[in-house]
Design an enzyme around this catalytic site. Sequence first.
Site, short mmCIF file in Angstrom:
data_model
loop_
_atom_site.label_atom_id
_atom_site.label_comp_id
_atom_site.label_asym_id
_atom_site.label_seq_id
_atom_site.Cartn_x
_atom_site.Cartn_y
_atom_site.Cartn_z
N GLY A 18 0.82 -1.21 0.00
CA GLY A 18 0.00 0.00 0.00
C GLY A 18 0.85 1.26 0.00
N VAL A 20 1.10 3.69 2.22
CA VAL A 20 1.78 3.94 3.49
C VAL A 20 2.86 2.90 3.74
CG1 VAL A 20 1.49 4.11 5.99
CG2 VAL A 20 -0.20 5.14 4.48
N CYS A 134 -4.20 10.92 9.95
CA CYS A 134 -3.30 11.80 9.20
C CYS A 134 -3.65 13.28 9.34
CB CYS A 134 -3.26 11.39 7.74
SG CYS A 134 -4.87 10.97 7.05
N SER A 164 -4.81 10.52 -1.75
CA SER A 164 -4.00 9.41 -1.25
C SER A 164 -4.38 9.00 0.16
CB SER A 164 -2.51 9.77 -1.29
OG SER A 164 -2.27 10.98 -0.58
N HIS A 247 -2.34 16.86 3.03
CA HIS A 247 -3.54 17.28 3.73
C HIS A 247 -3.34 18.70 4.26
CE1 HIS A 247 -5.10 13.40 3.24
NE2 HIS A 247 -5.22 12.99 4.49
N ASN A 320 0.55 13.65 4.00
CA ASN A 320 -0.24 12.68 4.76
C ASN A 320 0.33 11.27 4.72
OD1 ASN A 320 -1.34 13.27 1.95
ND2 ASN A 320 -2.29 11.27 2.33
#
Length: 342
Positions: A18, A20, A134, A164, A247, A320
């Site tokens: 993923g 992250v 986040c 995202s 973000h 983020n």
Amino acid sequence: MVVPTSKRLNVAVVGATGLVGQEMLKILVQRKFPVADVAVFASERSVGATVPFNGEHLTLRRLDESAFLGIDVAMFAAGADISLQYAPTAAEAGALVIDKSSAWRMKANVPLVVPEVNAEDIRENEGIIASPNCTTIPLTMVLEPLRKRFGVRRVIVSSYQAASGAGRALMDELEDQTEAIAAHKTPTVGATSHQLAYNVIPGGWKPDIDGYNEEEMKLVHETRKILHDPELPIAATCVRVPVPIGHSESVLIETDKKIGPGEARVVLGEAPGVLVEDDPHAKIYPTPQHVAGKDEVYVGRIRDDLSSSHGLMLWLVSDNLRKGAALNAVQIVEHALAMGMI
């Protein structure tokens, strides 16, 4: 934070395919984390595939009850259901678990940690430490230095959250939609409730209480827990915007002691992990495009709230995927290691 140690750790990354998880692997290398071995896990269909790490390729392993034998640190970047099932297994096997999902954040016996804010809470762990949402992470990094100096009465925050944050599917869909619109075609919608390209979506998260949604209430409850202020008045509006990474948050902070913008700039400029970029006349203020790929929380547009005598307004932006997720998890491990807890 560079950890001065000769100890080498066996690290597991769950959710390694993923956004992250991939960022976690990059950050381990970038920060020269003391790794002996890295075990990577993803979905069942990914077993046997590979992911890049430090110039090599790691083979994805099967996630089962024996997966964490010999692991010192397990970082979870998967969904809450996976964390609920396997985080206790990892902890019982002797690993320190850092979980990025929402599964454990509000459990009474699980510390919720932003190292620049409440690193000492790491000591209270029983094998699992949660990493916040986040949007919560950058907000608390800005609130805490102001709260220490001036006290905080109330917080109102509106978030402008990148695609995202919802995962690779929405990030890819945003790109596809933008290309479709440019080609005068009708974009397809599947990864969220509405078309995101050329649009903003004031929702898309699971409805919660009184018209708020799950994302907004996460921000409220997590901020209170991290700051050890369970009665802090805070209200949030979360919005998805057509930005790939980064973000942003518009924040109104009412303080106990009056604070001017100049004093706020000094205090925030001295806060760990925070950078002030604030000169609107010179068109200097943080934007997601500028902040993507960077580790700090950027703050600008610091000004008086014209509607109250003790109000301060500001704008903050952070990546983020990094400080909002992967970096915060790695920093928690670094602090735990420095504390002698691993």
